[in-house]
Design a protein around this motif. Structure first.
Motif, PDB file in Angstrom:
ATOM      1  N   GLU A 170      -5.112 -16.305  -0.149  1.00 42.34           N
ATOM      2  CA  GLU A 170      -5.468 -15.663   1.123  1.00 42.34           C
ATOM      3  C   GLU A 170      -5.690 -16.670   2.249  1.00 42.34           C
ATOM      4  O   GLU A 170      -6.689 -16.648   2.939  1.00 42.34           O
ATOM      5  CB  GLU A 170      -6.694 -14.747   0.930  1.00 42.34           C
ATOM      6  CG  GLU A 170      -6.397 -13.628  -0.035  1.00 42.34           C
ATOM      7  CD  GLU A 170      -7.528 -12.616  -0.229  1.00 42.34           C
ATOM      8  OE1 GLU A 170      -7.223 -11.495  -0.654  1.00 42.34           O
ATOM      9  OE2 GLU A 170      -8.690 -12.947   0.033  1.00 42.34           O
TER      10      GLU A 170
ATOM     11  N   THR B 200       0.859  -1.195   0.000  1.00 46.15           N
ATOM     12  CA  THR B 200       0.000   0.000   0.000  1.00 46.15           C
ATOM     13  C   THR B 200       0.884   1.230   0.000  1.00 46.15           C
ATOM     14  O   THR B 200       2.098   1.146   0.073  1.00 46.15           O
ATOM     15  CB  THR B 200      -0.917   0.041   1.238  1.00 46.15           C
ATOM     16  OG1 THR B 200      -0.299  -0.740   2.237  1.00 46.15           O
ATOM     17  CG2 THR B 200      -2.277  -0.497   0.931  1.00 46.15           C
TER      18      THR B 200
ATOM     19  N   ARG C  35     -11.792  -1.770  -0.287  1.00 43.82           N
ATOM     20  CA  ARG C  35     -10.810  -2.707   0.247  1.00 43.82           C
ATOM     21  C   ARG C  35     -11.290  -3.357   1.528  1.00 43.82           C
ATOM     22  O   ARG C  35     -11.033  -4.503   1.801  1.00 43.82           O
ATOM     23  CB  ARG C  35      -9.554  -1.946   0.621  1.00 43.82           C
ATOM     24  CG  ARG C  35      -8.709  -1.713  -0.549  1.00 43.82           C
ATOM     25  CD  ARG C  35      -7.384  -1.406  -0.031  1.00 43.82           C
ATOM     26  NE  ARG C  35      -6.491  -1.482  -1.142  1.00 43.82           N
ATOM     27  CZ  ARG C  35      -5.406  -0.767  -1.223  1.00 43.82           C
ATOM     28  NH1 ARG C  35      -5.118   0.037  -0.262  1.00 43.82           N
ATOM     29  NH2 ARG C  35      -4.627  -0.887  -2.251  1.00 43.82           N
ATOM     30  N   ASN C  36     -11.922  -2.522   2.353  1.00 40.52           N
ATOM     31  CA  ASN C  36     -12.270  -3.012   3.686  1.00 40.52           C
ATOM     32  C   ASN C  36     -13.517  -3.866   3.694  1.00 40.52           C
ATOM     33  O   ASN C  36     -13.908  -4.389   4.725  1.00 40.52           O
ATOM     34  CB  ASN C  36     -12.472  -1.830   4.648  1.00 40.52           C
ATOM     35  CG  ASN C  36     -11.147  -1.168   4.939  1.00 40.52           C
ATOM     36  OD1 ASN C  36     -10.110  -1.802   4.781  1.00 40.52           O
ATOM     37  ND2 ASN C  36     -11.163   0.079   5.335  1.00 40.52           N
TER      38      ASN C  36
ATOM     39  N   GLN D 106      -4.564  -7.890   1.160  1.00 43.57           N
ATOM     40  CA  GLN D 106      -5.628  -7.025   1.678  1.00 43.57           C
ATOM     41  C   GLN D 106      -5.934  -7.238   3.160  1.00 43.57           C
ATOM     42  O   GLN D 106      -6.819  -6.612   3.700  1.00 43.57           O
ATOM     43  CB  GLN D 106      -6.937  -7.313   0.905  1.00 43.57           C
ATOM     44  CG  GLN D 106      -6.865  -6.972  -0.563  1.00 43.57           C
ATOM     45  CD  GLN D 106      -6.725  -5.494  -0.799  1.00 43.57           C
ATOM     46  OE1 GLN D 106      -7.300  -4.676  -0.090  1.00 43.57           O
ATOM     47  NE2 GLN D 106      -5.921  -5.126  -1.772  1.00 43.57           N
ATOM     48  N   HIS D 107      -5.248  -8.167   3.795  1.00 40.03           N
ATOM     49  CA  HIS D 107      -5.672  -8.544   5.149  1.00 40.03           C
ATOM     50  C   HIS D 107      -4.619  -8.151   6.184  1.00 40.03           C
ATOM     51  O   HIS D 107      -3.729  -7.378   5.901  1.00 40.03           O
ATOM     52  CB  HIS D 107      -5.966 -10.046   5.184  1.00 40.03           C
ATOM     53  CG  HIS D 107      -7.041 -10.464   4.234  1.00 40.03           C
ATOM     54  ND1 HIS D 107      -8.376 -10.389   4.537  1.00 40.03           N
ATOM     55  CD2 HIS D 107      -6.983 -10.897   2.950  1.00 40.03           C
ATOM     56  CE1 HIS D 107      -9.092 -10.793   3.503  1.00 40.03           C
ATOM     57  NE2 HIS D 107      -8.265 -11.105   2.522  1.00 40.03           N
TER      58      HIS D 107
ATOM     59  N   ARG E  59      -8.071  -4.621   9.499  1.00 35.87           N
ATOM     60  CA  ARG E  59      -6.896  -4.734   8.642  1.00 35.87           C
ATOM     61  C   ARG E  59      -5.625  -4.899   9.477  1.00 35.87           C
ATOM     62  O   ARG E  59      -4.777  -5.670   9.158  1.00 35.87           O
ATOM     63  CB  ARG E  59      -6.754  -3.471   7.790  1.00 35.87           C
ATOM     64  CG  ARG E  59      -7.851  -3.221   6.833  1.00 35.87           C
ATOM     65  CD  ARG E  59      -7.651  -3.781   5.455  1.00 35.87           C
ATOM     66  NE  ARG E  59      -6.317  -3.790   4.914  1.00 35.87           N
ATOM     67  CZ  ARG E  59      -5.817  -2.849   4.142  1.00 35.87           C
ATOM     68  NH1 ARG E  59      -6.506  -1.784   3.848  1.00 35.87           N
ATOM     69  NH2 ARG E  59      -4.612  -2.956   3.647  1.00 35.87           N
TER      70      ARG E  59
ATOM     71  N   SER F 130     -10.569  -6.377  -5.089  1.00 34.55           N
ATOM     72  CA  SER F 130     -10.077  -4.999  -4.954  1.00 34.55           C
ATOM     73  C   SER F 130      -9.414  -4.526  -6.237  1.00 34.55           C
ATOM     74  O   SER F 130      -9.548  -3.366  -6.627  1.00 34.55           O
ATOM     75  CB  SER F 130      -9.053  -4.909  -3.824  1.00 34.55           C
ATOM     76  OG  SER F 130      -9.689  -5.178  -2.619  1.00 34.55           O
TER      77      SER F 130
ATOM     78  N   THR G 213     -12.788  -7.275   4.821  1.00 38.66           N
ATOM     79  CA  THR G 213     -11.766  -7.406   5.857  1.00 38.66           C
ATOM     80  C   THR G 213     -12.101  -6.453   6.979  1.00 38.66           C
ATOM     81  O   THR G 213     -11.593  -5.356   7.013  1.00 38.66           O
ATOM     82  CB  THR G 213     -10.402  -7.018   5.287  1.00 38.66           C
ATOM     83  OG1 THR G 213     -10.520  -5.668   4.822  1.00 38.66           O
ATOM     84  CG2 THR G 213     -10.026  -7.858   4.112  1.00 38.66           C
TER      85      THR G 213
ATOM     86  N   GLN H  69     -10.247 -11.549  -1.923  1.00 38.78           N
ATOM     87  CA  GLN H  69     -10.423 -10.112  -1.704  1.00 38.78           C
ATOM     88  C   GLN H  69      -9.448  -9.312  -2.565  1.00 38.78           C
ATOM     89  O   GLN H  69      -9.773  -8.251  -3.067  1.00 38.78           O
ATOM     90  CB  GLN H  69     -10.155  -9.842  -0.213  1.00 38.78           C
ATOM     91  CG  GLN H  69     -10.430  -8.439   0.238  1.00 38.78           C
ATOM     92  CD  GLN H  69     -11.905  -8.095   0.153  1.00 38.78           C
ATOM     93  OE1 GLN H  69     -12.740  -8.958   0.308  1.00 38.78           O
ATOM     94  NE2 GLN H  69     -12.212  -6.844  -0.116  1.00 38.78           N
ATOM     95  N   MET H  70      -8.224  -9.856  -2.751  1.00 37.62           N
ATOM     96  CA  MET H  70      -7.237  -9.076  -3.523  1.00 37.62           C
ATOM     97  C   MET H  70      -7.676  -8.954  -4.975  1.00 37.62           C
ATOM     98  O   MET H  70      -7.489  -7.912  -5.609  1.00 37.62           O
ATOM     99  CB  MET H  70      -5.826  -9.657  -3.390  1.00 37.62           C
ATOM    100  CG  MET H  70      -5.564 -10.955  -4.089  1.00 37.62           C
ATOM    101  SD  MET H  70      -3.808 -11.426  -3.943  1.00 37.62           S
ATOM    102  CE  MET H  70      -3.725 -12.060  -2.294  1.00 37.62           C
TER     103      MET H  70
ATOM    104  N   GLN I  81      -2.561  -6.957  -4.422  1.00 40.09           N
ATOM    105  CA  GLN I  81      -2.031  -6.470  -3.152  1.00 40.09           C
ATOM    106  C   GLN I  81      -2.694  -7.211  -2.003  1.00 40.09           C
ATOM    107  O   GLN I  81      -3.904  -7.421  -2.013  1.00 40.09           O
ATOM    108  CB  GLN I  81      -2.318  -4.962  -3.025  1.00 40.09           C
ATOM    109  CG  GLN I  81      -1.592  -4.160  -4.082  1.00 40.09           C
ATOM    110  CD  GLN I  81      -2.042  -2.714  -4.134  1.00 40.09           C
ATOM    111  OE1 GLN I  81      -2.843  -2.277  -3.312  1.00 40.09           O
ATOM    112  NE2 GLN I  81      -1.552  -1.975  -5.099  1.00 40.09           N
TER     113      GLN I  81
END
Length: 1224
Positions: A314, A3, A728-729, A344-345, A735, A587, A732, A583-584, A342
């Motif tokens: 993930e 990030t 993103r959230n 994400q967690h 984070r 996103s 998750t 999730q990645m 990227q």
């Protein structure tokens, strides 16, 4: 890496920090250790076994005082604060010295240790820290005498322990004795232990304590920071004082060295030599400055690729090492290789001791755990392991979760990476002794080899390296053989340092590291560019404005997964179908949707899209046609050139350090001691240099925007920042752990966030699975979609199993086995079986005494329904010998319960045993939050709306009992029937062969390998006895494990001289749906469309004899050679061949059966429409049919032919039972 860097800074470093022993407050035991002991103690009180690593708990009791941890403090940091990156004292203190202060004597090794760390803020932005820890002599007499006193006390305690009897005094002690985390001391090694403990004597030993100097920077220039810190340390440890006071150098790095602009290099001065750093341009891969070769040395290519696969899917990943820098290097390298995706967690490469409770987190995480070097993997108790990838870095060992799919083209990929590594002299197998590997890496000069080869001394450039490295020769050659790398083709690089002009400004080691890094990263990036070259085609752009798109983001599909997967090569599917659910990936697609033009795109996306466009231009192929051909990376050279250009021609040189305006006498120092710096000169920067001017907020923010783009902190407008951050959230809920405040209320709040997050994830997952399933059922037309459905459905169910495992391992008191869910089920089974074993209980043990049974329409009166029993379902799973592990058993049980539509009900029953739940789970656990638990079960209940075959389709080789009942017609009953009946059951996976059915009961139970979904039953009899005629209503077959019941309607006679004289029939089945009212009515004849026999309604009168007569006519026509044309001849020949084959088949089937067979074969071979045309033209037609018949109406026949021609678009596969005995 993953990030953005902190937004405001344009200086190379934000803070310089010194941590160590505060002599004024003296020796304080580390609070973190105290917290760990407190947690440990509460665990013992709750009757659980300790599960934190033993190191902390032992450190302050059984460890000698030199081995204990004491509290370290941030002694000073300069400047006090900067507006764009507020100083976080707790986090910095905790991560600079994660284990607190360490003491040593002159006998111990005291090498300085460098490590880096990350501080992630709640908005996802990051700050990097680089710390050098070294040892200084303790000058304070009070500290030395305090250490001596601690030793006296410790030795006295140890003496007592060694001489006390070992019989336990009470239940508490007894429990402790059985706890593996407390080693009992025995008298045998007493003397040696006492000598070892008695290792500090104030009169003869010198005491040293650790101290740490640290740079906090907005970007990760690891090599440059390491050099700066090492030169500062060298300045205080060398006998000669440095050229200028230390303050000058620190002032210079804080205020006078800027960040290099994108695509430029920068040179500034350390204490003893120049330091060079360079930053990639906006069209290159993002900045990465850690040595990737170290990760490959530590783990080897094979393990790295497995770890990489776990990270992409993930999983929960736990890195384990004694060295903080190794944890950081592996974590950063793995996340860097994910480009353009990227992580994400939760991301905590170095997990401080006080945050060990975070290992309980029921979310994907990537964390690094420090080992004390003594405990092995077996001593480490982890809350959940069903979905855990455990990486023991120091021992070259990786433990993978079950059912991990293979990365696409894995072998070719390993080969390509190995070629890059070997060209730099790094062994692809990894090097377990990797502390020496750096020296080997340095000693291996590729240029020597090249010159040697020119002299004709060597057959292969690698041999000189191999001859020097003979201990790895065998392993390397084995790997080379396995991957098929050709050593002769391997070009060994000439060192850049051997350039004629010798202009390279950084040392060759560093250049080599950058070259290896960029080559490996390009190879990895190229895999994604190839795999997702056409991804844009499948992005679903929202039909409405961004605001409403964002509010409905949860419900929306942003990517056409099914179409994308249907374009992929078969071997990619297991991996890709799971990766698209992460999730990645979501996103990544979200940011694609939110950025329409190139200006708006964040850096990673812009670079990736540019590469994809380039591939498209190079490969002039149909854009969506995918092949699994492996395409190697082609743009390594240009990426390398960019780096070499920057390094050979430095773009910017910073101001040199200079004398500061200090008072006389300041800036002196004593050799071996890092001085107390002058805060008055370091706390504020210069007022007149050009970077200081730029830090007027409005100006630097504007100018820095373009630069920010490069490192992907997307600040174009606040709206988009908010969107992407929130997107993103979505999946998750949490984070990052907060490092600062660890009060019980914060821990409780964190746990509450976990509970809410699990519930939200459950809601989204069930909704996604239902939509997927219902959509599929509506669309399934046989366009080759089925295989994709299977893969995708499997992926979704596997992710549901993972979610259940995470829910069941949240807040566990006692960990038993790798699967928390299966462990709970076993406890439940035990308690129920104990209850049922008590006298006075009814029924067989293990059955729950509920009267409810499953009712099935039609089948209800034929066979008694199966009992609903959670424990019976567990027993079925326990009896399957193919499933060896607890995780596998839990997954199989979930699949079976879903297929039986009992998942929600079984879990409700499991959780209704409140005593057991209380015993197994802490108060904050998800399973003890009643409202959330109810909602969770309610979401699972929605699965009952669809039919899953997730057990039957996955466990294809297991033995399954089936129960078959033949139902004769009630009116013309089979009571007089004398022949011996038989059946043969076929499914999608296999068929049973002929099974004899007892004439008196007409039912059998048999066990055979899983048949899959049942499709047809062949039944017949042997035509013996006086009355061999039999009218059969239907056949009912039930799978005794899943309870699926199939009905095969018949409604026809079997026997010579009745109906069509057939002795056997093929019946097509339908799955009976359980219904509440048991429908007693049994129909005499089945509905029209149910059985293939119904095709005979083809024309107005039964045509059974017609094809036979037509065949005779056509054969005679052939002999007479009346041949209109060649096509006609071929069709006639086909028709006659099929007719002969069917007539000669050794089966007792009547005209209906034979006609059915002809139609099926004609449809399969796409000949049906030709045959209709032949029959319509055949002269016999006019003799056999009335004028009103369909076959004599030209226009109707042509319409029928057109309909049948559409079958040519489909590949029709017939089940073996339909064409048995026909040799075509």
């Amino acid at each position: 890496m993953t990030t953005g860097f902190s937004s405001g800074s344009c200086r190379f470093a934000d803070y310089f920090v010194i941590c160590g022993l505060d002599t004024e407050s003296g020796l304080e035991p580390d609070e973190l250790s105290a917290l760990c002991q407190y947690i440990e103690a509460t665990k013992f009180r709750d009757g659980a076994r300790g599960k934190l690593a033993r190191g902390n708990e032992g450190e302050n009791f059984e460890q000698s005082p030199l081995r204990r941890t004491f509290k370290s403090k941030v002694l000073a940091h300069y400047p006090d604060n900067v507006e764009w990156n507020p100083f976080d004292q707790d986090a910095v203190g905790m991560l600079c010295m994660p284990k607190g202060l360490a003491f040593r004597t002159q006998m111990d090794s005291r090498e300085p240790q460098f490590h880096s760390f990350i501080i992630t803020r709640e908005d996802g932005s990051r700050t990097y820290g680089f710390a050098l820890t070294f040892f200084e002599e303790v000058t304070s007499k009070q500290i030395c005498s305090a250490m001596q006193t601690l030793y006296h006390m410790h030795n006295a305690e140890q003496y007592d322990i060694l001489h006390t009897p070992t019989s336990p005094q009470g239940p508490e002690d007894q429990r402790r004795q059985h706890t593996p985390s407390r080693p009992m001391l025995h008298a045998a090694p007493a003397i040696s232990r006492l000598q070892r403990f008695n290792s500090y004597d104030i009169s003869r030993d010198t005491l040293y304590v650790s101290k740490c100097i640290c740079l906090i920077t907005p970007m990760a220039f690891a090599q440059a920071c390491s050099k700066v810190l090492q030169q500062l340390h060298q300045a205080v440890s060398s006998p000669q004082p440095p050229p200028l006071p230390l303050e000058s150098y620190i002032y210079n790095i804080l205020y006078e060295v800027p960040l290099p602009p994108s695509g430029r290099s920068l040179k500034f001065s350390g204490v003893y030599g120049p330091v060079v750093c360079q930053r990639p341009s906006t069209s290159e891969l993002p900045l990465f400055d850690f040595a990737i070769s170290e990760m490959f040395n530590l783990l080897g290519v094979e393990n790295v690729l497995q770890l990489f696969t776990c990270a992409l899917l993930e999983m929960q990943i736990l890195l384990y090492s004694q060295h903080y820098q190794r944890l950081m290097t592996v974590a950063e390298s793995i996340t860097a290789l994910m480009f353009p995706f990227q992580w994400q967690h939760v991301y905590v490469p170095i997990l401080p001791a006080s945050l060990l409770h975070f290992l309980d987190a029921p979310v994907p995480y990537l964390m690094g755990l420090h080992s004390n070097g003594q405990d092995d993997r077996t001593k480490l108790e982890l809350p959940q392991e069903a979905n855990l990838c455990f990486v023991d870095i120091d021992n070259h060992f990786i433990e993978l979760p079950e059912e991990l799919p293979q990365f696409p083209n894995k072998l070719e990929f390993i080969q390509e990476i190995s070629e890059v590594l070997m060209s730099f002299g790094v062994s692809p197998e990894g090097n377990i002794y990797s502390s020496d590997s750096q020296a080997k890496y340095r000693g291996f000069r590729a240029a020597d080899m090249v010159s040697d080869k020119r002299n004709g001394n060597l057959a292969s450039p690698l041999n000189s390296y191999l001859l020097r490295e003979n201990e790895t020769i065998a392993r390397l050659q084995a790997l080379v053989k396995r991957t098929g790398v050709s050593l002769d083709k391997l070009e060994v690089r000439e060192d850049a340092s051997s350039n004629k002009d010798g202009r390279v400004q950084c040392d060759e080691e560093e250049l080599k590291m950058h070259q290896l890094n960029i080559q490996v990263r390009e190879v990895f990036a190229n895999r994604f560019t190839q795999m997702f070259a056409d991804y844009e085609v499948f992005v679903i752009q929202p039909s409405h404005d961004k605001e409403s798109w964002f509010t409905n983001r949860d419900q929306m599909q942003n990517f056409d997964k099914a179409s994308f997967l249907s374009d992929q090569p078969e071997p990619y599917l297991p991996f890709l179908s799971r990766f698209l659910e992460t999730q990645m990936f979501a996103s990544f697609i979200d940011s694609k949707i939110l950025c329409h033009d190139d200006e708006e795109k964040e850096h990673t996306l812009r670079v990736f899209d540019a590469r994809v466009d380039k591939i498209r231009m190079l490969n002039v192929r149909t854009p969506t046609l995918r092949t699994s051909m492996y395409q190697k990376c082609t743009n390594i050279e240009e990426a390398e050139k960019a780096i070499e250009m920057r390094v050979s021609k430095i773009d910017h040189t910073a101001l040199h350090p200079h004398l500061l305006d200090m008072k006389i006498g300041q800036g002196r120092y004593e050799q071996g001691f890092f001085p107390r710096l002058q805060s008055d000169v370091l706390s504020t920067g210069p007022t007149s240099n050009k970077w200081a001017k730029r830090s007027a907020p409005a100006q630097w923010r504007r100018r820095d925007r373009q630069k920010q783009h490069a490192e992907h902190l997307y600040l174009d407008n606040d709206q988009r920042e908010k969107y992407i951050q929130e997107a993103r959230n979505l999946g998750t809920t949490i984070r990052q752990p907060k490092l600062s405040n660890l009060s019980p209320s914060v821990i409780a709040q964190t746990n509450w966030k976990f509970v809410e997050g699990l519930l939200k994830e459950c809601r989204n997952k069930t909704k996604r699975m239902l939509v997927e399933k219902m959509g599929r059922e509506a669309v399934e037309l046989g366009h080759g979609e089925v295989s994709i459905t299977g893969v995708e459905e499997n992926t979704l169910i596997a992710s549901l199993c993972d979610l259940l495992e995470r829910i069941w391992s949240h807040g566990l008191q006692v960990k038993q086995g790798k699967s928390a869910l299966w462990s709970h089920l076993l406890h439940y089974q035990d308690s129920k079986e104990k209850k049922n074993a008590t006298p006075g209980s009814l029924g067989p043990p293990g059955f729950i005494h509920d009267t409810e049974r499953r009712k099935s329409d039609g089948g209800g009166s034929v066979m008694p329904p199966l009992k609903i029993s959670l424990i019976q379902d567990m027993r079925h799973i326990q009896n399957i010998s193919e499933i060896k592990t607890d995780v596998g058993k839990a997954r199989a049980w979930v699949r079976l319960s879903m297929e039986k539509k009992l998942l929600s009900r079984h879990l409700k029953q499991l959780l209704s045993d409140h005593e057991l739940t209380k015993k197994l789970y802490k108060r904050y656990a998800f399973l003890r939050c009643d409202d959330e638990k109810e909602q969770f079960l309610y979401h699972l209940l929605s699965f009952n709306a669809v039919d899953y075959f997730c057990f039957t389709n996955v466990f294809t080789t297991i033995m399954i009992p089936y129960h078959v009942v033949v139902v004769p017609s009630k009116k013309l009953g089979g009571s007089m029937f004398t022949a011996n009946p038989w059946v043969c059951v076929s499914g999608e996976l296999a068929e049973t062969g002929v099974l004899q059915v007892p004439r008196n009961t007409l039912e059998i139970t048999f066990e055979c390998q899983n048949l899959g979904k049942l499709t047809t039953v062949q039944m017949g009899h042997d035509n013996t006895g006086l009355y061999a005629k039999w009218l059969v209503e239907c056949v009912v077959v039930r799978n005794e494990i899943t309870g699926h019941t199939y009905k095969f309607p018949c409604g026809r006679w079997l026997g010579k001289g009745v109906d069509d004289g057939s002795l056997e029939r093929i019946l097509v089945g339908e799955l009976m749906t359980p219904s509440s009212e048991n429908d007693e009515r049994m129909c005499r004849t089945p509905p029209m469309q149910q059985s293939p026999g119904m095709i005979r309604r083809f024309v107005t009168i039964s045509p059974n004899s017609k094809p036979k007569k037509a065949q005779v006519y056509f054969e005679s026509a052939e002999q007479r050679e009346v041949t209109p044309d060649e096509n006609w001849q071929t069709r006639v020949r086909h028709f006659c061949r099929f007719m002969r084959a069917i007539n000669n088949a050794p089966r007792n089937i009547g005209k209906d059966g034979k006609f059915q067979m002809l139609v099926c074969l004609g449809a399969r071979d796409h000949l049906l429409h030709h045959w209709i045309a032949l029959l319509a033209d055949c002269p016999i037609t006019s003799q056999m049919y009335e004028d009103t018949a369909l076959i004599k109406d030209r226009s109707l026949v042509n319409a029928l032919i057109r309909v049948l021609q559409t079958l040519q678009e489909f590949n029709i596969t017939l089940e073996a039972s339909l064409v048995k005995g026909v040799g075509i």
